[in-house]
Design an enzyme around this catalytic site. Structure first.
Site, mmCIF file in Angstrom:
data_model
loop_
_atom_site.group_PDB
_atom_site.id
_atom_site.type_symbol
_atom_site.label_atom_id
_atom_site.label_comp_id
_atom_site.label_asym_id
_atom_site.label_seq_id
_atom_site.Cartn_x
_atom_site.Cartn_y
_atom_site.Cartn_z
ATOM 1 N N ASP A 151 0.824 -1.207 0.000
ATOM 2 C CA ASP A 151 0.000 0.000 0.000
ATOM 3 C C ASP A 151 0.863 1.264 0.000
ATOM 4 O O ASP A 151 2.031 1.249 0.396
ATOM 5 C CB ASP A 151 -0.894 0.032 1.242
ATOM 6 C CG ASP A 151 -2.046 -0.954 1.165
ATOM 7 O OD1 ASP A 151 -2.057 -1.796 0.253
ATOM 8 O OD2 ASP A 151 -2.930 -0.893 2.042
ATOM 9 N N HIS B 154 3.905 -2.255 2.946
ATOM 10 C CA HIS B 154 3.797 -0.869 2.492
ATOM 11 C C HIS B 154 4.977 -0.465 1.617
ATOM 12 O O HIS B 154 6.117 -0.887 1.851
ATOM 13 C CB HIS B 154 3.692 0.079 3.688
ATOM 14 C CG HIS B 154 2.428 -0.087 4.454
ATOM 15 N ND1 HIS B 154 2.271 -1.059 5.428
ATOM 16 C CD2 HIS B 154 1.221 0.558 4.374
ATOM 17 C CE1 HIS B 154 1.041 -0.992 5.920
ATOM 18 N NE2 HIS B 154 0.389 -0.020 5.306
#
Length: 243
Positions: free
Chosen positions: A90, A234
């Site tokens: 993400d 991430h």
């Protein structure tokens, strides 16, 4: 009705998630007060009333703030394929982290899914195109990475649509969506259907944004790894030299 009261009512009506929580909370509180006052007279209906209203409130809270709590046909909660495990990243793209992630995935012969923020896509479209060239999948992670839960329906729709436009201008097409932090507002699925987007959740957060060190990231990832799971990592400067 005063101008202040009208403004508050308008804000509630424009934010269905906040309105639903306010109504459910009020119902739970009123049912408890009524039960304490002896209404209904029979004990069983009193218990049912209190439990029912508080259960409704708990269900709403779980839906809004628990990524995997949803109707099974409305969200992708498992990796496709019986032997698959999905890595998802993400918050990218970013020049401090995306190239290193792509290089590591390339060396390992692994493909992943990148949920991208529209503002970053507009700033670094060449990284988006490199993600695509390496065979990875793109997902929509909203335009500005703002929490959607208490925003207006119009604001939520704009966050999704603006990111789709940014991805399109970068030359890629997204069919997957993940809201920031996994928090879901009322009406989100209706907006996603307009763009033919599927909500994607996860079964394991490695918490790599805590910057715990590479060894800790590996340990957490291996501990969570199971067939069919979707793992959350991430693509963000906080994860540099860790993820």
């Amino acid at each position: 009705m005063t101008a202040r009261a009208r403004s508050l009512l308008r804000a509630l009506l424009e934010r269905p998630t906040l309105l639903a929580l306010a109504l459910a909370g009020a119902a739970a509180l009123l049912s408890s007060l009524a039960a304490a006052a002896g209404w209904p007279r029979s004990a069983l209906p009193r218990v049912g009333l209190v439990l029912g209203t508080w259960a409704a409130l708990a269900g709403l809270v779980a839906f809004f703030f628990t990524p995997g709590f949803d109707l099974p046909w409305r969200a992708l909660r498992r990796a496709p394929g019986a032997r698959s495990l999905a890595l998802t990243f993400d918050d990218g793209p970013h020049p401090d982290t995306t190239p290193a992630l792509l290089a590591a995935l390339r060396r390992a012969g692994v493909r992943a899914t990148f949920f991208l923020v529209g503002e970053s896509v507009e700033r670094w479209p060449e990284l988006v195109r490199q993600i695509a060239a390496d065979g990875h999948t793109h997902g929509n992670h909203t335009q500005r990475h703002r929490l959607l839960t208490f925003r207006t329906t119009a604001q939520i729709a704009d966050e999704v649509a603006a990111c789709q436009r940014a991805l399109g201008r970068a030359g890629v097409d997204a069919r997957l969506f993940r809201p920031p932090h996994g928090f879901k507002p009322l009406g989100l699925h209706r907006i996603l259907r307009r763009h033919d987007l599927t909500l994607v959740t996860w079964q394991g957060s490695i918490r790599d944004t805590d910057a715990p060190g590479a060894a800790a990231v590996v340990e957490r990832a291996v501990a969570l790894a199971r067939r069919g799971r979707i793992l959350l990592l991430h693509d963000h400067p906080r994860c540099r030299d860790h993820t």
